[in-house]
Scaffold this active site. Structure first.
Site: not given
Length: 155
Positions: A71, A67-68
């Site tokens: 980004h 998820h990170e």
């Protein structure tokens, strides 16, 4: 798990799922409470909540890292890196990352006290989280005296 292990896992996940290198720092942040991790826009570093790893293991940790990294890579490519952006949602689905992390059970939240106070005149009941001096306050409806009815402690 140590910082070096986390760094190597993040670099490995980045190369495996994104086919791009992770060239910044990944670290644990013990102050994170409500989130699994965060991507820092100015430094391009990634911080991970160690409590998520302790509670749910390596699979959940890798899901948070994916998820990170979504980004991270989208921001560096100048694409939509925010949760609301289509680019972010598409890439997250493609790599199989978690949209949300699993909630941690907070020990303080699980043992809530609840004070039940009643007016002696109109019998209106109040529930409060904090205890207070009943002699200094009056009923908000009729102005009558208050008394402690009971105290519940939920576990």
């Amino acid at each position: 798990m140590k910082q070096e292990e986390l760094q190597s896992i993040v670099e490995e996940v980045s190369l495996t799922y994104f086919v791009r290198p992770f060239c910044h720092e990944a670290r644990f942040n013990h102050r994170l409470r409500t989130t699994g991790g965060r991507y820092l826009l100015h430094t391009h570093d990634i911080e991970i909540n160690p409590k998520q790893y302790e509670a749910f293991g390596k699979d959940e940790l890798i899901s948070i890292i994916k998820h990170e990294l979504c980004h991270y890579h989208l921001h560096l490519q100048k694409k939509g890196y925010q949760h609301k952006d289509k680019d972010f949602k598409d890439l997250l689905k493609q790599v199989g990352g978690a949209r949300y992390c699993k909630p941690l059970v907070d020990k303080k939240a699980s043992s809530k006290k609840q004070y039940i106070i009643q007016c002696t005149s109109c019998l209106l009941k109040y529930t409060r989280k904090r205890k207070f001096d009943l002699t200094r306050y009056a009923c908000g409806k009729c102005g009558g005296k208050l008394r402690m009815l009971k105290m519940n402690i939920d576990h």
